[in-house]
Scaffold this motif. Structure first.
Motif, PDB file in Angstrom:
ATOM      1  N   LYS A  15       0.898  -1.224  -0.270  1.00 30.54           N
ATOM      2  CA  LYS A  15      -0.112   0.064  -0.126  1.00 30.54           C
ATOM      3  C   LYS A  15       0.752   1.059   0.035  1.00 30.54           C
ATOM      4  CE  LYS A  15      -3.899  -2.153   0.413  1.00 30.54           C
ATOM      5  NZ  LYS A  15      -4.821  -2.359  -0.595  1.00 30.54           N
ATOM      6  N   ASP A  16       1.979   0.962   0.542  1.00 32.75           N
ATOM      7  CA  ASP A  16       2.888   2.346   0.618  1.00 32.75           C
ATOM      8  C   ASP A  16       4.166   1.792   0.354  1.00 32.75           C
ATOM      9  OD1 ASP A  16       3.811   5.072   1.163  1.00 32.75           O
ATOM     10  OD2 ASP A  16       2.953   4.957   2.953  1.00 32.75           O
ATOM     11  N   PRO A  17       4.879   1.498  -0.767  1.00 30.42           N
ATOM     12  CA  PRO A  17       6.236   1.046  -1.028  1.00 30.42           C
ATOM     13  C   PRO A  17       7.179   2.157  -0.913  1.00 30.42           C
ATOM     14  CG  PRO A  17       4.756   1.143  -3.196  1.00 30.42           C
ATOM     15  CD  PRO A  17       3.944   1.668  -2.048  1.00 30.42           C
ATOM     16  N   LYS A  18       6.784   3.294  -1.000  1.00 31.20           N
ATOM     17  CA  LYS A  18       7.823   4.602  -0.581  1.00 31.20           C
ATOM     18  C   LYS A  18       8.007   4.569   0.944  1.00 31.20           C
ATOM     19  CE  LYS A  18      10.702   7.836  -1.624  1.00 31.20           C
ATOM     20  NZ  LYS A  18      11.638   7.695  -2.233  1.00 31.20           N
ATOM     21  N   MET A  19       7.182   4.474   1.588  1.00 31.74           N
ATOM     22  CA  MET A  19       7.337   4.496   3.207  1.00 31.74           C
ATOM     23  C   MET A  19       8.397   3.080   3.461  1.00 31.74           C
ATOM     24  SD  MET A  19       7.068   6.012   5.717  1.00 31.74           S
ATOM     25  CE  MET A  19       7.318   5.841   7.506  1.00 31.74           C
ATOM     26  N   ALA A  20       7.817   1.876   2.771  1.00 31.65           N
ATOM     27  CA  ALA A  20       8.574   0.666   3.246  1.00 31.65           C
ATOM     28  C   ALA A  20      10.078   0.989   2.629  1.00 31.65           C
ATOM     29  CB  ALA A  20       7.897  -0.441   2.088  1.00 31.65           C
ATOM     30  N   GLU A  21      10.284   1.466   1.468  1.00 29.56           N
ATOM     31  CA  GLU A  21      11.534   1.884   1.047  1.00 29.56           C
ATOM     32  C   GLU A  21      12.508   2.642   2.334  1.00 29.56           C
ATOM     33  OE1 GLU A  21      13.674   4.268  -2.281  1.00 29.56           O
ATOM     34  OE2 GLU A  21      11.938   3.595  -2.883  1.00 29.56           O
ATOM     35  N   ILE A  22      11.525   3.908   2.715  1.00 34.83           N
ATOM     36  CA  ILE A  22      12.610   4.636   3.476  1.00 34.83           C
ATOM     37  C   ILE A  22      12.708   4.039   4.850  1.00 34.83           C
ATOM     38  CG2 ILE A  22      11.984   6.739   5.109  1.00 34.83           C
ATOM     39  CD1 ILE A  22      10.180   7.740   2.849  1.00 34.83           C
ATOM     40  N   LEU A  23      11.720   3.091   5.494  1.00 40.35           N
ATOM     41  CA  LEU A  23      11.999   2.367   6.605  1.00 40.35           C
ATOM     42  C   LEU A  23      13.138   1.320   6.498  1.00 40.35           C
ATOM     43  CD1 LEU A  23       8.374   1.424   7.906  1.00 40.35           C
ATOM     44  CD2 LEU A  23      10.101   2.942   8.823  1.00 40.35           C
ATOM     45  N   THR A  24      13.245   0.821   5.277  1.00 39.54           N
ATOM     46  CA  THR A  24      14.312  -0.173   4.933  1.00 39.54           C
ATOM     47  C   THR A  24      15.711   0.428   4.840  1.00 39.54           C
ATOM     48  OG1 THR A  24      12.605  -1.763   3.817  1.00 39.54           O
ATOM     49  CG2 THR A  24      15.080  -2.066   3.318  1.00 39.54           C
TER      50      THR A  24
END
Length: 101
Positions: A15-24
């Motif tokens: 749902k929010d791949p950009k946020m997942a990328e930032i967290l990773t």
């Protein structure tokens, strides 16, 4: 040992791949070897989860620490610190590091 994806990442990846990328990216930066080893930082994360009463997190992070070479003695000492800083609740949650599912 393959690292498990934290449960909260599953919906973020969809749902929010950009946020997942930032967290990773942040996790990779913060947990990388530096003045403190990645293993020590992982034990610190386990300690925090014990103090925050995240029993499943303690178990998952303890297993991750073992995969990084942490000994049972290192895990036990980390749980002792959880007890010292958080009292009996920190100890009760911390012993989930030894849980065998």
């Amino acid at each position: 040992m393959q690292q498990q994806i934290p449960f909260y990442m599953v919906p973020l990846l969809e749902k929010d791949p950009k946020m997942a990328e930032i967290l990773t990216s942040n996790r990779d930066f913060i947990v990388a070897d530096g003045a403190l080893s990645a293993k020590v930082k992982t034990l610190m994360m386990m300690l925090c989860d014990a103090l925050l009463a995240h029993e499943n997190g303690v178990k998952a992070i303890a297993d991750r620490a073992r995969g990084m070479g942490a000994t049972e003695e290192e895990i036990a000492e980390t749980i002792r610190v959880a007890f010292w800083m958080g009292g009996l609740p920190g100890l009760v949650t911390g012993v989930n590091a030894f849980r065998e599912d």
